[in-house]
Design an enzyme around this catalytic site. Structure first.
Site, PDB file in Angstrom:
ATOM      1  N   LYS A 185     111.455 -59.999  25.255  1.00 57.50           N
ATOM      2  CA  LYS A 185     110.026 -60.312  25.955  1.00 57.50           C
ATOM      3  C   LYS A 185     109.232 -61.418  25.147  1.00 57.50           C
ATOM      4  O   LYS A 185     108.578 -62.361  25.507  1.00 57.50           O
ATOM      5  CB  LYS A 185     109.211 -59.210  26.484  1.00 57.50           C
ATOM      6  CG  LYS A 185     109.785 -58.581  27.764  1.00 57.50           C
ATOM      7  CD  LYS A 185     108.619 -57.551  28.220  1.00 57.50           C
ATOM      8  CE  LYS A 185     109.102 -56.793  29.236  1.00 57.50           C
ATOM      9  NZ  LYS A 185     108.090 -55.982  29.877  1.00 57.50           N
ATOM     10  N   ASP A 226     104.370 -56.729  32.503  1.00 60.02           N
ATOM     11  CA  ASP A 226     104.974 -55.713  32.982  1.00 60.02           C
ATOM     12  C   ASP A 226     105.981 -56.500  34.216  1.00 60.02           C
ATOM     13  O   ASP A 226     105.446 -57.087  34.927  1.00 60.02           O
ATOM     14  CB  ASP A 226     104.206 -54.290  33.855  1.00 60.02           C
ATOM     15  CG  ASP A 226     105.043 -53.384  33.924  1.00 60.02           C
ATOM     16  OD1 ASP A 226     105.510 -52.730  32.964  1.00 60.02           O
ATOM     17  OD2 ASP A 226     105.219 -52.970  35.386  1.00 60.02           O
ATOM     18  N   PHE A 231     118.787 -60.488  28.400  1.00 58.25           N
ATOM     19  CA  PHE A 231     118.489 -58.755  28.207  1.00 58.25           C
ATOM     20  C   PHE A 231     118.493 -58.061  29.777  1.00 58.25           C
ATOM     21  O   PHE A 231     118.521 -59.115  30.762  1.00 58.25           O
ATOM     22  CB  PHE A 231     117.259 -58.525  27.452  1.00 58.25           C
ATOM     23  CG  PHE A 231     116.097 -58.890  28.326  1.00 58.25           C
ATOM     24  CD1 PHE A 231     115.492 -60.232  28.234  1.00 58.25           C
ATOM     25  CD2 PHE A 231     115.342 -57.537  28.712  1.00 58.25           C
ATOM     26  CE1 PHE A 231     114.379 -60.271  28.962  1.00 58.25           C
ATOM     27  CE2 PHE A 231     114.012 -57.928  29.158  1.00 58.25           C
ATOM     28  CZ  PHE A 231     113.714 -59.174  29.425  1.00 58.25           C
ATOM     29  N   GLY A 232     118.570 -56.979  29.764  1.00 59.78           N
ATOM     30  CA  GLY A 232     118.405 -56.436  30.852  1.00 59.78           C
ATOM     31  C   GLY A 232     119.158 -56.692  31.922  1.00 59.78           C
ATOM     32  O   GLY A 232     120.495 -56.434  31.900  1.00 59.78           O
ATOM     33  N   TYR A 233     118.720 -57.061  33.080  1.00 64.02           N
ATOM     34  CA  TYR A 233     119.737 -57.291  34.312  1.00 64.02           C
ATOM     35  C   TYR A 233     120.218 -58.824  34.269  1.00 64.02           C
ATOM     36  O   TYR A 233     120.746 -59.385  35.466  1.00 64.02           O
ATOM     37  CB  TYR A 233     118.957 -56.974  35.675  1.00 64.02           C
ATOM     38  CG  TYR A 233     118.448 -55.459  35.879  1.00 64.02           C
ATOM     39  CD1 TYR A 233     119.472 -54.430  36.222  1.00 64.02           C
ATOM     40  CD2 TYR A 233     117.137 -55.064  35.381  1.00 64.02           C
ATOM     41  CE1 TYR A 233     118.876 -53.110  36.442  1.00 64.02           C
ATOM     42  CE2 TYR A 233     116.810 -53.716  35.575  1.00 64.02           C
ATOM     43  CZ  TYR A 233     117.830 -52.856  35.863  1.00 64.02           C
ATOM     44  OH  TYR A 233     117.424 -51.443  35.983  1.00 64.02           O
ATOM     45  N   LYS A 272     116.357 -70.543  31.551  1.00 67.49           N
ATOM     46  CA  LYS A 272     115.527 -69.320  32.138  1.00 67.49           C
ATOM     47  C   LYS A 272     114.018 -69.324  31.992  1.00 67.49           C
ATOM     48  O   LYS A 272     112.985 -69.101  32.866  1.00 67.49           O
ATOM     49  CB  LYS A 272     115.899 -68.087  31.610  1.00 67.49           C
ATOM     50  CG  LYS A 272     115.432 -66.665  32.014  1.00 67.49           C
ATOM     51  CD  LYS A 272     115.952 -65.608  31.291  1.00 67.49           C
ATOM     52  CE  LYS A 272     115.166 -64.462  31.992  1.00 67.49           C
ATOM     53  NZ  LYS A 272     115.257 -63.308  31.096  1.00 67.49           N
ATOM     54  N   HIS A 311     110.349 -65.253  36.459  1.00 76.67           N
ATOM     55  CA  HIS A 311     109.400 -64.873  36.826  1.00 76.67           C
ATOM     56  C   HIS A 311     108.464 -64.828  35.808  1.00 76.67           C
ATOM     57  O   HIS A 311     106.977 -65.240  36.043  1.00 76.67           O
ATOM     58  CB  HIS A 311     109.670 -63.237  37.328  1.00 76.67           C
ATOM     59  CG  HIS A 311     110.635 -62.705  36.120  1.00 76.67           C
ATOM     60  ND1 HIS A 311     111.714 -63.323  35.850  1.00 76.67           N
ATOM     61  CD2 HIS A 311     110.556 -61.532  35.616  1.00 76.67           C
ATOM     62  CE1 HIS A 311     112.256 -62.287  34.968  1.00 76.67           C
ATOM     63  NE2 HIS A 311     111.547 -61.262  34.729  1.00 76.67           N
ATOM     64  N   ARG A 312     108.752 -64.728  34.594  1.00 79.22           N
ATOM     65  CA  ARG A 312     107.988 -64.648  33.373  1.00 79.22           C
ATOM     66  C   ARG A 312     107.382 -66.088  33.186  1.00 79.22           C
ATOM     67  O   ARG A 312     106.139 -66.448  33.038  1.00 79.22           O
ATOM     68  CB  ARG A 312     108.636 -64.164  32.248  1.00 79.22           C
ATOM     69  CG  ARG A 312     107.898 -63.876  30.891  1.00 79.22           C
ATOM     70  CD  ARG A 312     108.672 -62.987  30.092  1.00 79.22           C
ATOM     71  NE  ARG A 312     108.820 -61.621  30.495  1.00 79.22           N
ATOM     72  CZ  ARG A 312     110.145 -61.462  30.889  1.00 79.22           C
ATOM     73  NH1 ARG A 312     111.328 -61.981  30.878  1.00 79.22           N
ATOM     74  NH2 ARG A 312     110.202 -60.006  31.552  1.00 79.22           N
TER      75      ARG A 312
END
Ligand code: IMP
Length: 201
Positions: free
Chosen positions: A12, A70, A153-155, A176, A181-182
């Site tokens: 992040k 978040d 990372f993550g999904y 990305k 979303h970020r």
């Protein structure tokens, strides 16, 4: 302007740092700010509540401009799960791999048209003055049948954003960081700072 990132997730920090860097911010990690020990319990029911809680904890500890994210994945066929529980979807000691495995297991053989999902990010910026700005970004897409690609990372290996054929992992950070979303939340933050006349670059 320097902003302290209210997260210990290095992925992040990299993404927020790259996107906010283009807006004229320099991001400082919690450890660079001497706040490595602060670990906020994310017990809110909404992304907004958790984002604000993380930002407030760091802001109260250092009094400097703070940014918190978040975020999570909402899958339509799972009524919006894992949502705010995305990081710990597969329980205590969850890893990205175990979370992805659980997601694939729950979706089983559902056809692609029933595998719609979206990533959500809520970013809270608290300025040194205490002024707060909360913005939200969403990125629609589809959950693939198996992980694809190595990056991110993550999904990311399971998520194919709308309009693309590849997973976020395959698309890489340059794409990305333009469509995620970020990225959308941070673009909204940039616009809101300009609207309020906050000078930061
Ligand atoms: P939290 O914001 O610390 O509660 O964690 C968010 C969780 O959502 C992460 O641990 C990931 O599992 C997932 N997540 C959030 N954003 C992304 C992303 O950009 N790519 C992949 N997974 C993400």
């Amino acid at each position: 302007m320097i902003a302290v990132a209210a997260t210990r997730n290095r992925h992040k920090i990299e993404e927020i740092g790259a996107i906010m860097g283009a807006f004229g911010f320099t991001l400082q990690s919690q450890s660079e700010a001497g706040l490595e020990a602060i670990d906020v319990t994310e017990d809110g029911d909404t992304f907004e509540a958790n984002s604000l809680k993380k930002a407030m904890a760091i802001y109260q500890a250092c009094g400097k401009t703070t940014v918190a994210d978040d975020s999570g994945l909402m899958v339509d066929a799972l009524d919006g799960a894992p949502g705010v529980y995305s990081a710990r979807f597969s329980g205590e000691g969850a890893t990205d791999q175990s979370n992805n495995e659980k997601l694939l297991h729950l979706l089983g053989n559902l056809p692609l048209e029933e595998r719609s999902a979206k990533f959500v990010a809520v970013i809270t910026l608290i300025l040194e003055s205490g002024e707060k700005i909360v913005v939200r970004g969403e990125c629609p897409g589809t959950i693939l049948f198996a992980p694809k690609g190595e990056g991110g990372f993550g999904y990311d290996p399971l998520f194919c954003p709308e309009g693309y054929e590849e997973s976020f992992s395959e698309l890489g950070s340059e794409i990305k960081n333009k469509i995620s979303h970020r990225a959308k939340a941070l673009q909204a933050l940039d616009a809101e700072l300009k609207r309020r006349g906050v000078a930061y670059d």
